[in-house]
Design a protein around this motif. Structure first.
Motif, PDB file in Angstrom:
ATOM      1  N   GLU A  57      68.799  42.220  76.873  1.00  0.00           N
ATOM      2  CA  GLU A  57      68.597  42.775  78.212  1.00  0.00           C
ATOM      3  C   GLU A  57      67.241  42.336  78.753  1.00  0.00           C
ATOM      4  N   ARG A  95      63.712  42.337  80.461  1.00  0.00           N
ATOM      5  CA  ARG A  95      62.593  43.279  80.484  1.00  0.00           C
ATOM      6  C   ARG A  95      62.749  44.376  79.435  1.00  0.00           C
ATOM      7  N   LYS A  96      63.553  44.122  78.421  1.00  0.00           N
ATOM      8  CA  LYS A  96      63.689  45.078  77.329  1.00  0.00           C
ATOM      9  C   LYS A  96      63.744  44.369  75.981  1.00  0.00           C
ATOM     10  N   THR A  97      64.671  43.435  75.824  1.00  0.00           N
ATOM     11  CA  THR A  97      64.790  42.694  74.572  1.00  0.00           C
ATOM     12  C   THR A  97      63.742  41.586  74.548  1.00  0.00           C
ATOM     13  N   SER A 101      62.471  52.800  72.260  1.00  0.00           N
ATOM     14  CA  SER A 101      62.235  52.572  73.679  1.00  0.00           C
ATOM     15  C   SER A 101      61.726  53.843  74.318  1.00  0.00           C
ATOM     16  N   ASN A 130      57.788  52.290  79.503  1.00  0.00           N
ATOM     17  CA  ASN A 130      57.716  50.847  79.728  1.00  0.00           C
ATOM     18  C   ASN A 130      57.703  50.032  78.439  1.00  0.00           C
ATOM     19  N   SER A 185      59.360  48.890  74.691  1.00  0.00           N
ATOM     20  CA  SER A 185      60.551  48.802  73.831  1.00  0.00           C
ATOM     21  C   SER A 185      60.234  47.862  72.682  1.00  0.00           C
ATOM     22  N   ASN A 215      58.404  44.554  73.683  1.00  0.00           N
ATOM     23  CA  ASN A 215      58.267  44.232  75.101  1.00  0.00           C
ATOM     24  C   ASN A 215      57.530  45.373  75.794  1.00  0.00           C
ATOM     25  N   ASN A 259      56.473  46.556  79.721  1.00  0.00           N
ATOM     26  CA  ASN A 259      56.503  46.372  81.167  1.00  0.00           C
ATOM     27  C   ASN A 259      55.206  46.915  81.751  1.00  0.00           C
ATOM     28  N   ASN A 293      55.848  41.920  82.884  1.00  0.00           N
ATOM     29  CA  ASN A 293      56.098  42.334  81.503  1.00  0.00           C
ATOM     30  C   ASN A 293      55.640  41.245  80.546  1.00  0.00           C
TER      31      ASN A 293
END
Length: 870
Positions: free
Chosen positions: A120, A122-124, A542, A545, A547, A591, A593, A599
């Motif tokens: 994903e 901005r997450k992974t 997570s 912001n 993760s 990650n 953000n 990010n």
């Protein structure tokens, strides 16, 4: 004239003023996923019958001006069923639609992502690129399936010899053996040699919902071949919407394709069925690379409340002519005959006969069971079965006909007729008496003719089945645990058989002292058995912001070889011992953000990978390779991203060390004796930076750019073990000098641009531009035996390729229809895309490197298609 011009300008001004003064209101809202309530970033809102539209921002929100009056708004997002709303817009008023919830357009699509480890944004924390079904449909045309991935930095797909499905793909300087390919989370790299044969998946482009290319070690929890990257292919599963389509396409070089897609939608019983089938036939661009292929995709889904079952079957029975790598073109041959020239064929009795023909069918079936155990626990299990039958043809002979039949002097083609005559006239009476290749009738002895050269098939059948199960549990609101198992069994059957005696009555193998007739097994016959069991776990944290994840897997691989040709059945060595080897990996990443726009991420990992089956048993017999060792991979990556309503920018840098590499090679001594070479401690170091930029400048225009700049080289000089090809005994070692030599066979500089333009509601245009440089001709380490020869391999010329496309939407008998034209290689650039290096020693003792042979790119070619949806 001036009066007319003034009148025209006046009319334009009044029209513009009228347009500005047109009564209009404002519509706003938020588009979310119906199941997860997550905002859908980049969803589109269009006013039906117009080009007026908007795109959602990072919060899934949109605001747009709409002309006053009765209007219909259409809400769309890739992978989701579209929604429509009818509104009455009042001048100067604002309508807040609140939440618009879109449901998945495919049954099981979200669930299969758990198995497939989809990343994903901005997450992974990995470098990732996504290719949608629409992009595949727009760009695939007559290209090979891997070529739709070329607008990704550091990804280099080529057509190789140019046969249908003979393409290959390279990621960050690693070939297909070191790039994991997954279909719905199921690994498809060959379990013996790691290769991916794209002709086995010839209809995959028709059935693909999305492709996610994860560069580097990736997000997959499995112990797979993702040294360079992971290609995650998600098929369409079962469509929620009832309907279908028919598409007809053709190329300017004579290949046609017909495709039918049908879907029942979700019926009252909870059952849904989707089918996609295609037929491809005709000539290919390269001479004598004809194709006759079918493909099918079937998905059947059953909703059982907390349980969901999805059955999928995919396959592509095909036969096609090839141009193999052993017969690359020299520069002289290219200049004489052109890029379409194929050295593998000629005419026999007026018909085309290609010595290289591939025929195969590899259906794969899977049954996925999704179980929502509770609000916090979900189990996804996939059981799959695949069995492949088929192989490829070639020539087999000795003396002056060891590799090829005679050639015509003026066309450069095989003279099959002359070969048949030579074989038919070859009466070897002494040998025929010895082996009984004669008959006696009425006292007269009739001797059979011995073929100097024959056609053979190399058959590679296999059976492959496995189970992949992942349990996901929410430990807390912020912490998810995944655990799972991955078990596979593979049995490959390999043998050669006599395909055609080409005018002779028998073939005699002097090495074995045996006579062979049509369909007899010759040269080799063995089974490779690979059993694999692995367990994996992953923790994902997570909050706000931030993760992160940490993952690990451990596996055991059992390899066994059974030889029916080199040993008598009663010999103990006919069946090898079962080798057991452990592999493992560990990965972590995070990650953060910084805000809604910026990010940063990092990831690192270590692999200890069991070498491929071909390194377990050397010299094509059951002797165990006692020197085998695990290969190791150490990788680290840093990345940055920026995104807003119209711009998406990603930048990353990577460092990968691939050590203890196993490799097999061969060479001929000055006396003409063949020797096999085995390496088990080569090292490569791959570093580089990559960047992507996507800009949605208006609702009608999107532009993008990307770049991958790499520095890939060998990291050491090594010793190689040498085996005599006849006695199969180790006869010594020699040193090879590869340190700091660039890794060949893929461009280390890759820069590209692309654009998409909606000219009107009906017309859209697009282009792709790819620039490749610093691509070195392929060489094998065993050729680098002189310490003074440390020059780089021959560098292939840099080249740029531009592709254009145009589409037109219209109605046929009230049905939505779409006509498209793709022009590939617009400027007709013909450059070497793959090549072999040769070292030349000069009189002063220095060395230079030249192009030995290669494949040139296809010239300009076109694909035309028409699709009708119903």
């Amino acid at each position: 004239m001036k009066k007319n011009l003034f009148s025209l300008l006046l009319v334009v001004c009044f029209m513009a003023f009228g347009q500005m003064a047109m009564a209009q209101g404002t519509v706003k809202g938020i588009i979310q996923d119906a199941d997860t309530d997550e905002p859908l970033i980049g969803a589109t809102v269009m006013v039906e019958g117009t080009t007026t539209g908007a795109t959602t921002n990072l919060d899934g929100a949109f605001t747009m001006d709409v002309a006053a009056g009765a209007q219909t708004l259409i809400f769309r997002f890739v992978g989701y069923a579209s929604e429509t709303k009818e509104l009455t817009i009042q001048d100067g008023k604002t309508i807040d639609l609140g939440i618009i919830a879109l449901s998945s357009g495919s049954i099981g699509l979200d669930e299969v992502k758990v198995i497939a480890s989809i990343a994903e944004e901005r997450k992974t924390p990995i470098a990732v690129s996504n290719i949608t079904a629409q992009e595949i449909e727009n760009n695939l045309g007559s290209q090979e399936f891997p070529e739709v991935m070329k607008n990704t930095p550091s990804v280099y797909p080529t057509k190789s010899g140019g046969g249908y499905g003979d393409s290959r793909i390279n990621v960050r300087g690693f070939d297909q053996r070191n790039v994991a390919v997954l279909i719905n989370g199921i690994p498809v790299n060959d379990m013996e040699n790691g290769w991916v044969y794209w002709s086995n998946w010839a209809g995959l482009g028709d059935a693909t919902k999305t492709i996610q290319i994860q560069r580097g070690l990736g997000a997959s929890k499995l112990a797979i071949n993702s040294v360079g990257g992971t290609i995650n292919i998600i098929t369409k599963t079962t469509d929620m919407k009832k309907g279908g389509s028919f598409q007809q396409s053709m190329t300017d070089f004579g290949r046609t394709k017909s495709m039918l897609s049908l879907s029942t939608g979700k019926m009252k019983s909870g059952t849904a069925v989707t089918f996609v089938g295609s037929r491809t036939s005709g000539n290919n661009y390269v001479d004598a690379t004809y194709v006759d292929a079918w493909s099918y995709f079937l998905s059947v889904s059953q909703d059982l409340g907390k349980h969901q079952l999805v059955f999928t079957a995919i396959g592509a029975p095909q036969i096609h002519g090839q141009r193999d790598g052993f017969n690359m073109l020299t520069e002289s041959e290219y200049e004489t005959y052109g890029t379409k020239y194929n050295k593998n064929w000629g005419y026999l009795y007026g018909d085309v006969l290609n010595s290289r023909e591939n025929y195969y069918h590899k259906p794969q079936m899977s049954l996925n069971w999704y179980w929502t155990i509770s609000d916090k626990t979900f189990l996804a299990t996939s059981a799959y079965l695949s069995f492949g039958t088929g192989g490829g043809s070639g020539t087999l002979g000795y003396d002056s006909y060891e590799y090829d039949p005679p050639r015509s002097n003026y066309e450069g083609l095989y003279d099959w007729g002359a070969m048949v005559d030579i074989n038919a006239a070859n009466i070897d009476s002494a040998n025929a008496r010895e082996v009984g290749a004669y008959t006696v009738k009425d006292g007269d002895t009739s001797f059979m003719s011995r073929s100097n050269l024959i056609m053979r098939n190399s058959v590679n059948n296999h059976t492959w089945y496995g189970v992949l199960s992942t349990l996901k549990h929410n430990l807390t609101d912020n912490l998810d645990l995944m655990v799972g198992v991955d078990a596979r069994y593979y049995k490959g059957e390999h043998y050669r058989e006599v395909r055609d005696l080409l005018g002779g009555d028998y073939y005699y193998d002097y090495t074995m002292g045996a006579v062979y007739m049509k369909d007899d097994i010759i040269a080799y016959h063995n089974d490779g058995i690979v059993t694999y069991t692995g367990a994996f776990t992953q923790l994902e944290y997570s909050t706000g912001n931030f993760s992160s994840f940490v993952a690990a897997s451990v596996s055991n691989t059992w390899n066994k070889r059974i030889d029916y040709y080199s040993y008598l059945p009663e010999e103990a060595k006919a069946e090898s011992e079962t080798l057991s080897d452990v592999g493992y990996n560990a990965k972590l990443g995070a990650n953060y953000n910084l805000n809604e726009n910026h990010n940063v991420f990092m990831n690192a990992g270590y692999y200890s990978r069991v070498p491929e089956f071909r390194f377990m048993f050397l010299n094509y017999v059951n002797d165990v390779n006692v020197d085998r060792n695990n290969e190791t991979v150490l990788s680290a990556e840093l990345g940055y991203g920026f995104t807003n309503d119209w711009l998406n920018f990603r930048l990353n840098a990577y460092y990968t060390v691939w050590d203890d590499i196993s490799k097999l090679g061969s060479y001929y001594s000055k006396e003409g004796n063949r020797y096999n070479v085995y390496f088990h401690n080569l090292k490569q170091v791959h570093t580089g930076i990559e960047a992507n930029l996507d800009a949605r400048l208006t609702n009608y225009m999107t532009l993008g750019a990307f770049a991958g700049i790499g520095d890939w080289k060998y990291g050491n000089d090594v010793n190689a073990d040498v085996y005599d090809d006849n006695t199969l005994e180790k006869v010594g070692t020699f040193r090879t000098y590869t340190k700091d030599i660039k890794v060949p066979d893929a461009p280390q500089t890759h820069i590209g641009f692309y654009g998409k333009f909606n000219v009107t509601k009906e017309i859209d245009l697009g282009f792709n531009l790819n620039y490749y440089d610093n691509n070195y001709a392929n060489f094998t380490p065993e050729t680098r035996t002189n310490e003074n020869d440390r020059a780089q391999a021959y560098k292939l010329p840099a080249f740029t390729r531009v592709d254009l496309r145009a589409g037109f939407a219209f109605k046929i008998a009230g049905l939505d229809s779409y006509a498209a034209m793709n022009c590939y290689n617009l400027f007709d650039t013909e450059k070497v895309i793959e090549g072999e290096d040769k070292s030349v020693k000069l009189d002063d003792g220095t060395y230079v490197h030249e192009l030995s042979k290669g494949f040139w790119s296809w010239g300009r070619n076109f694909n035309f298609s028409l699709k009708v949806s119903f």
